[in-house]
Write an enzyme that holds these catalytic residues in place. Structure first.
Site, PDB file in Angstrom:
ATOM      1  CG  HIS A   1       1.700  -8.316   4.040  1.00  0.00           C
ATOM      2  ND1 HIS A   1       1.921  -8.336   5.234  1.00  0.00           N
ATOM      3  CD2 HIS A   1       0.874  -7.422   3.899  1.00  0.00           C
ATOM      4  CE1 HIS A   1       1.279  -7.580   5.944  1.00  0.00           C
ATOM      5  NE2 HIS A   1       0.408  -6.990   5.181  1.00  0.00           N
TER       6      HIS A   1
ATOM      7  CE1 TYR B   1      -3.217   3.046  10.532  1.00  0.00           C
ATOM      8  CE2 TYR B   1      -2.060   0.804   9.625  1.00  0.00           C
ATOM      9  CZ  TYR B   1      -3.308   1.777   9.876  1.00  0.00           C
ATOM     10  OH  TYR B   1      -4.454   1.379   8.898  1.00  0.00           O
TER      11      TYR B   1
ATOM     12  NE  ARG C   1      -9.978  -8.356   1.787  1.00  0.00           N
ATOM     13  CZ  ARG C   1      -9.578  -9.139   2.479  1.00  0.00           C
ATOM     14  NH1 ARG C   1      -9.149  -8.800   3.561  1.00  0.00           N
ATOM     15  NH2 ARG C   1      -9.571 -10.532   2.216  1.00  0.00           N
TER      16      ARG C   1
ATOM     17  NE  ARG D   1      -3.278  -2.252   3.008  1.00  0.00           N
ATOM     18  CZ  ARG D   1      -4.529  -2.909   2.511  1.00  0.00           C
ATOM     19  NH1 ARG D   1      -4.816  -2.215   1.313  1.00  0.00           N
ATOM     20  NH2 ARG D   1      -4.962  -3.962   2.949  1.00  0.00           N
TER      21      ARG D   1
END
Length: 722
Positions: free
Chosen positions: A446, A479, A416, A386
């Protein structure tokens, strides 16, 4: 503690084997996730938070539940429709799982409505009104009428619902209004539908000294006479739908890009899994929706309150700084500044770990920008899961390619809800001359990794970045993640093997440092756990500390159960889903689990193994990773786990980051054996890990100034004592 002997007899000779057959040794995954969102929702009632931040938590809880329903619950509903009766790890069939999940979702929705009612009153007390059915004064009504005529009326399209007009398509997360009318000319009853286009704002601010907000559906309903001249209005009902939004990959997909472009279109027309109805909905209108939307195993939610809590984020942007968290500006690591901003020089001197959001994500961007400008850099390789809508990372990679460097980007199309954005980035990168790779068809890439190959002296040096979070500058402000930079030659060789695996399917036969899933990450974790079990049996100190977002993999959970039975002390910080049951005699009495929920979203993944001495200690085996403790991460994704050996970085990750999470009392929830979470109560020496990191620099980023300046407070295991 619960005693597992209450549920089943445990054989004296081999308790591990017998315990492993017990179906109640795991929590239900969906219920655990909903418990997590309940903790998020609880922050909306936290009196220690500013009012608009509490409203933001309510908005986040709404967004979280929407995604949960669109993906996870939609998947279970699909299993029920296909009559799949496979038993889950916690012993439930899909039919049983969806029933208890629907029930809990309705409970949470009721809590959301109560929370919203309380927040509305408090907001009004601070001069921020959210208007419902109460009347407006003449000036407000005039402004709203003008706003409707100029900004709304031309955008919306009323559609009669009758045999001559097919039922319109309602988009995912779409809000619609059904109007019950009578045509004055012939006294004929008419039903009209107005679908609210996504570009319209969810809430509209009415100008004035006092802030007044009104939902877009109320704007339309209050001006229905302008929309339907010549009709008598009898009533209206507002509804909202959620659709199945998961994308399943077909193994025989020949062109992954083309497949995803069509799959995204199909997702927009996915099956309806939730229908939300607001107010006293007309029974005939409700029946019409039920029939036309093709509801099957869907959840019907009726409420007198608000629908679509995620839209409240608009009101959170109200310019009232005294009702928000005090702004925080991330630090730029002093050690890099000591090298005049030369990141490569700083890394050459010593490994460095940067902790976001306390330290700036600009370091990661500057790493790539500097590589793009540096004439000695010949190659850059980068994974992208992302990257956000306005990505400086993408710009840096494009700039490097335009400078003639060899640039490879692994773009994950299966991220997603970011599939469309990633397709766009891939197209832009390819046009700039970047070699774009899409990775594996059936595995997501990932891992968060980049490598820069630089000509130095008579050879080449590889600089590596490993992240626990995405290359996303917006989420990096919220985050908590770790960015680890190193020029260790062995790490560089392993990263080269990783990229060859992703781009050419060349499976590494062995790595010197890194553990890569789905090849070796699981076995590395198991080997370290086995090492702690062996130490416990030899009477040595045996401990495991770990921090992650989710723990759901049954094999790993059973391994931790076995370690607990052997006497290994295990302390876990699991922010979200946790299927492991802690504190059960004969199974997990040596395991504690806590969840940290606060201003920042805890996201980094850390594992620490005592290795023969009490934690924290210099000999401990410490790892950071992109992988959560879930089956998909260990078996169906390309992930990386990185050993931390540099002394300063080791101290920072273990003695600072990991220990602070264990010590936190002000934002922590403790998981009980029955699945209940309770906030940590009042303690003599309270400790807030977010406040600690906002006010104290990191160890590896402080550089030489650490010796001459203010010392970083030393954390100790005496809770809250620093």
């Amino acid at each position: 503690m619960l005693d597992i002997h209450e549920d089943a007899a445990i054989g004296e000779s081999n308790p591990v084997t017998d315990v492993a057959t017990l179906p109640n040794r795991y929590f239900n995954r969906e219920q655990s996730w909903l418990a997590f969102n309940e903790r998020v929702l609880a922050e909306a009632s936290n009196p220690h938070y500013p009012l608009l931040e509490r409203l933001r938590f309510l908005s986040i809880s709404g967004s979280n539940i929407d995604e949960f329903l669109m993906v996870r619950v939609a998947g279970i509903a699909g299993q029920v429709r296909r009559q799949i009766e496979e038993i889950s790890m916690d012993g439930l069939t899909p039919s049983q799982a969806i029933a208890i999940t629907h029930e809990k979702v309705l409970e949470l929705e009721a809590i959301q409505q109560d929370t919203w009612a309380n927040l509305k009153v408090q907001l009004a007390g601070e001069g921020i009104r959210v208007i419902g059915e109460e009347p407006l004064d003449a000036e407000q009504q005039a402004w709203l009428r003008n706003y409707f005529l100029e900004h709304v009326m031309a955008v919306i399209t009323p559609q009669a619902i009758d045999p001559a007009h097919p039922f319109p398509f309602v988009a995912n997360q779409g809000i619609g209004i059904l109007f019950s009318l009578t045509r004055v000319a012939d006294d004929a009853p008419v039903m009209e539908m107005v679908l609210i286009p996504a570009p319209l704002p969810r809430f509209v601010r009415i100008p004035g000294e006092e802030a007044a907000w009104i939902s877009i559906e109320d704007v339309i309903c209050r001006n229905a006479d302008e929309l339907f001249p010549g009709f008598t209005l009898h009533g209206h009902g507002v509804f909202r739908i959620l659709r199945d939004s998961d994308i399943e990959i077909e193994e025989d997909a020949e062109d992954l890009v083309r497949y995803y472009r069509t799959a995204i279109q199909r997702r927009r027309r996915g099956l309806v899994i939730v229908l939300q109805l607001q107010g006293k909905f007309d029974p005939a209108a409700e029946e019409l929706l039920r029939n036309q939307l093709g509801l099957d195993k869907s959840l019907i939610m009726k409420t007198e309150g608000l629908i679509g809590f995620s839209g409240l984020s608009t009101i959170c942007d109200e310019d009232r700084p005294e009702l928000k968290f005090e702004p925080y500006t991330p630090r730029y690591p002093e050690r890099i500044l000591e090298h005049d901003g030369d990141i490569f020089a700083a890394i050459r001197e010593k490994d460095i770990v940067v902790q976001h959001p306390y330290e700036s994500f600009e370091v990661v961007i500057d790493f790539l920008r500097q590589a793009a400008r540096d004439p000695d850099v010949i190659a850059i390789k980068q994974t992208l899961y992302r990257a956000g809508k306005q990505s400086a990372i993408i710009s840096a990679l494009i700039g490097a390619a335009e400078q003639g460097k060899s640039v490879t980007a692994v773009v994950e199309l299966k991220a997603r809800f970011d599939e469309e954005q990633n397709l766009l980035w891939a197209s832009q990168l390819e046009r700039a001359g970047v070699q774009v790779i899409y990775g594996f068809v059936d595995w997501k890439t990932h891992a968060k990794t980049s490598m820069v190959v630089r000509r130095e002296g008579d050879g080449y040096r590889t600089y590596c970045h490993f992240g626990t979070g995405n290359y996303h500058p917006i989420t990096a402000r919220v985050y908590t993640d770790l960015s680890y930079f190193t020029a260790d030659p062995a790490m560089g060789r392993d990263v080269g093997r990783l990229f060859n695996f992703i781009t050419g399917y060349v499976e590494p036969k062995g790595t010197e440092c890194l553990s890569i899933s789905p090849i070796s990450l699981r076995s590395t974790l198991y080997s370290n756990i086995d090492g702690e079990i062996a130490n416990a049996r030899e009477g040595k100190p045996a401990q495991i500390w770990a921090k992650m977002n989710s723990l759901t993999d049954p094999g790993l959970i059973d391994k931790l159960y076995a370690a607990s039975e052997a006497g290994v002390d295990i302390e876990l910080v699991v922010r979200g889903i946790c299927c492991l049951r802690p504190g059960i005699t004969g199974l997990s009495e040596n395991i504690t689990v806590k969840s940290v929920i606060g201003r920042f979203l805890e996201h980094c993944r850390i594992w620490a193994f005592a290795n023969g001495s009490e934690l924290p200690n210099r000999k401990a085996r410490v790892y950071i990773t992109s992988a959560d403790a879930m089956s998909r991460n260990l078996d169906r994704r390309v992930e990386v786990m990185v050993p931390i050996t540099n002394k300063t970085v080791h101290d920072q990750v273990l003695d600072q980051v990991m220990l602070a999470n264990l010590l936190d009392t002000e934002q922590s929830w403790v998981l009980h054996p029955d699945g209940r979470y309770d906030r940590v109560g009042e303690v003599d020496n309270p400790f807030n890990l977010h406040r600690y990191f906002m006010t104290n620099p990191s160890l590896s980023g402080r550089g030489a100034s650490l010796a001459s300046g203010r010392k970083v407070p030393k954390l100790s295991l005496r809770r809250g004592n620093i």
